[in-house]
Design a protein around this motif. Structure first.
Motif, PDB file in Angstrom:
ATOM      1  N   UNK A  69       1.141  -1.200   0.310  1.00 16.15           N
ATOM      2  CA  UNK A  69      -0.103  -0.030  -0.021  1.00 16.15           C
ATOM      3  C   UNK A  69       0.845   1.394   0.242  1.00 16.15           C
ATOM      4  N   UNK A  70       2.307   1.127   0.587  1.00 14.00           N
ATOM      5  CA  UNK A  70       2.906   2.779   0.548  1.00 14.00           C
ATOM      6  C   UNK A  70       3.251   2.980  -0.727  1.00 14.00           C
ATOM      7  N   UNK A  71       3.737   1.715  -1.126  1.00 11.78           N
ATOM      8  CA  UNK A  71       4.396   1.533  -2.976  1.00 11.78           C
ATOM      9  C   UNK A  71       3.144   2.247  -3.642  1.00 11.78           C
ATOM     10  N   UNK A  72       2.312   1.915  -3.787  1.00 15.40           N
ATOM     11  CA  UNK A  72       1.033   2.221  -4.012  1.00 15.40           C
ATOM     12  C   UNK A  72      -0.065   4.202  -4.095  1.00 15.40           C
ATOM     13  N   UNK A  73       0.196   4.086  -2.282  1.00 16.53           N
ATOM     14  CA  UNK A  73       0.205   5.499  -2.193  1.00 16.53           C
ATOM     15  C   UNK A  73       1.290   6.617  -2.228  1.00 16.53           C
ATOM     16  N   UNK A  74       2.502   6.576  -2.445  1.00 18.05           N
ATOM     17  CA  UNK A  74       3.307   7.240  -3.513  1.00 18.05           C
ATOM     18  C   UNK A  74       3.545   6.768  -4.585  1.00 18.05           C
ATOM     19  N   UNK A  75       3.117   6.442  -5.642  1.00 18.81           N
ATOM     20  CA  UNK A  75       2.314   5.959  -6.943  1.00 18.81           C
ATOM     21  C   UNK A  75       1.135   7.141  -6.706  1.00 18.81           C
ATOM     22  N   UNK A  76       0.171   7.054  -6.279  1.00 16.87           N
ATOM     23  CA  UNK A  76      -1.255   7.441  -6.772  1.00 16.87           C
ATOM     24  C   UNK A  76      -1.040   9.105  -6.020  1.00 16.87           C
ATOM     25  N   UNK A  77      -0.640   8.908  -5.566  1.00 20.76           N
ATOM     26  CA  UNK A  77      -0.315  10.248  -4.268  1.00 20.76           C
ATOM     27  C   UNK A  77       0.541  11.461  -5.037  1.00 20.76           C
ATOM     28  N   UNK A  78       2.073  10.852  -5.330  1.00 19.47           N
ATOM     29  CA  UNK A  78       2.851  11.627  -5.635  1.00 19.47           C
ATOM     30  C   UNK A  78       3.599  11.903  -6.874  1.00 19.47           C
ATOM     31  N   UNK A  79       3.276  10.213  -7.481  1.00 16.39           N
ATOM     32  CA  UNK A  79       4.029  10.146  -9.174  1.00 16.39           C
ATOM     33  C   UNK A  79       5.415   9.704  -8.764  1.00 16.39           C
ATOM     34  N   UNK A  80       5.579   8.934  -7.647  1.00 16.39           N
ATOM     35  CA  UNK A  80       6.892   8.719  -6.874  1.00 16.39           C
ATOM     36  C   UNK A  80       6.860   7.196  -7.677  1.00 16.39           C
ATOM     37  N   UNK A  81       7.640   6.864  -9.208  1.00 17.62           N
ATOM     38  CA  UNK A  81       7.557   5.761  -9.615  1.00 17.62           C
ATOM     39  C   UNK A  81       8.022   4.154  -8.832  1.00 17.62           C
ATOM     40  N   UNK A  82       6.589   3.039  -8.757  1.00 16.37           N
ATOM     41  CA  UNK A  82       7.345   2.013  -8.559  1.00 16.37           C
ATOM     42  C   UNK A  82       7.527   0.733  -9.420  1.00 16.37           C
ATOM     43  N   UNK A  83       9.131  -0.091  -8.672  1.00 14.68           N
ATOM     44  CA  UNK A  83       9.895  -0.905  -9.323  1.00 14.68           C
ATOM     45  C   UNK A  83       8.734  -1.399 -11.121  1.00 14.68           C
ATOM     46  N   UNK A  84       7.507  -1.811 -10.182  1.00 15.67           N
ATOM     47  CA  UNK A  84       6.952  -2.868 -11.023  1.00 15.67           C
ATOM     48  C   UNK A  84       6.349  -1.766 -12.223  1.00 15.67           C
ATOM     49  N   UNK A  85       6.563  -0.463 -12.318  1.00 15.06           N
ATOM     50  CA  UNK A  85       6.238   0.109 -13.144  1.00 15.06           C
ATOM     51  C   UNK A  85       6.770   0.976 -14.591  1.00 15.06           C
ATOM     52  N   UNK A  86       6.924   0.093 -15.542  1.00 16.10           N
ATOM     53  CA  UNK A  86       8.197   0.222 -16.172  1.00 16.10           C
ATOM     54  C   UNK A  86       8.230   1.773 -17.101  1.00 16.10           C
ATOM     55  N   UNK A  87       9.115   2.540 -16.940  1.00 17.71           N
ATOM     56  CA  UNK A  87       8.649   4.004 -17.797  1.00 17.71           C
ATOM     57  C   UNK A  87       8.984   3.707 -19.268  1.00 17.71           C
ATOM     58  N   UNK A  88       7.639   4.392 -19.622  1.00 21.16           N
ATOM     59  CA  UNK A  88       7.905   4.147 -21.014  1.00 21.16           C
ATOM     60  C   UNK A  88       6.502   3.064 -21.380  1.00 21.16           C
TER      61      UNK A  88
END
Ligand code: HEC
Length: 138
Positions: A69-88
């Protein structure tokens, strides 16, 4: 937060999961999570979390929505890209949602984690608050 408040949060989250089961547009009886999803996420991620190929990823069965949930929240709230979400991988750009309340963020992510065939634990408002506190811009 005391144990009573935590329990209340869990009960609210469970109520949201039960109310958010049906497919399609949320009616007046829909859970808070389904309503927040319809207003903020559905246009890109689809009514069934199916996404749009090459543009927006599905939220059904993908690792970030179901993960920490912390990684999910970081992405949804602040756009902190999770390792599991490849750029591009997707041409679309996702807005940041830190402006939503703790309750709305917990509700919408609990909805995503318990809909579209997903089965992951609820996200509690206290978890949202902790991620907010840890972020320099609140
Ligand atoms: C304007 C379109 C748009 C909206 C609105 C939007 N998203 Fe996204 N979302 C995207 C795009 C595009 C990506 C992939 C971004 C990237 O890879 O840079 C993404 C990625 C994600 C992911 C990671 C998925 C994976 O593959 O692991 C999650 C989780 C997510 N969004 C949740 C949400 C939630 C919850 C909302 C509503 C509060 C929302 N999104 C609203 C476009 C959107």
């Amino acid at each position: 937060m005391g144990p009573a408040a935590l329990r209340a949060g869990v009960l609210l989250a469970l109520a949201g999961m039960l109310a958010g089961c049906g497919p399609g547009a949320p009616g007046p009886g829909a859970s808070a999570g389904a309503r927040v999803y319809a207003m903020n996420c559905r246009s890109c991620h689809g009514a069934e979390g199916q996404g749009v190929r090459g543009m927006q990823p599905p939220l059904a069965g993908t690792p970030v929505p179901l993960g920490d949930p912390e990684v999910l929240l970081g992405w949804v709230m602040y756009g902190q890209r999770p390792a599991a979400l490849p750029r591009g991988a997707y041409a679309g750009v996702m807005p940041q949602f830190a402006y939503l309340t703790d309750a709305d963020l917990a509700a919408v992510l609990t909805h995503v984690r318990s809909s579209f065939g997903n089965h992951a634990a609820p996200v509690l408002p206290a978890e949202v608050a902790a991620v907010r506190r840890a972020h320099p811009h609140g």
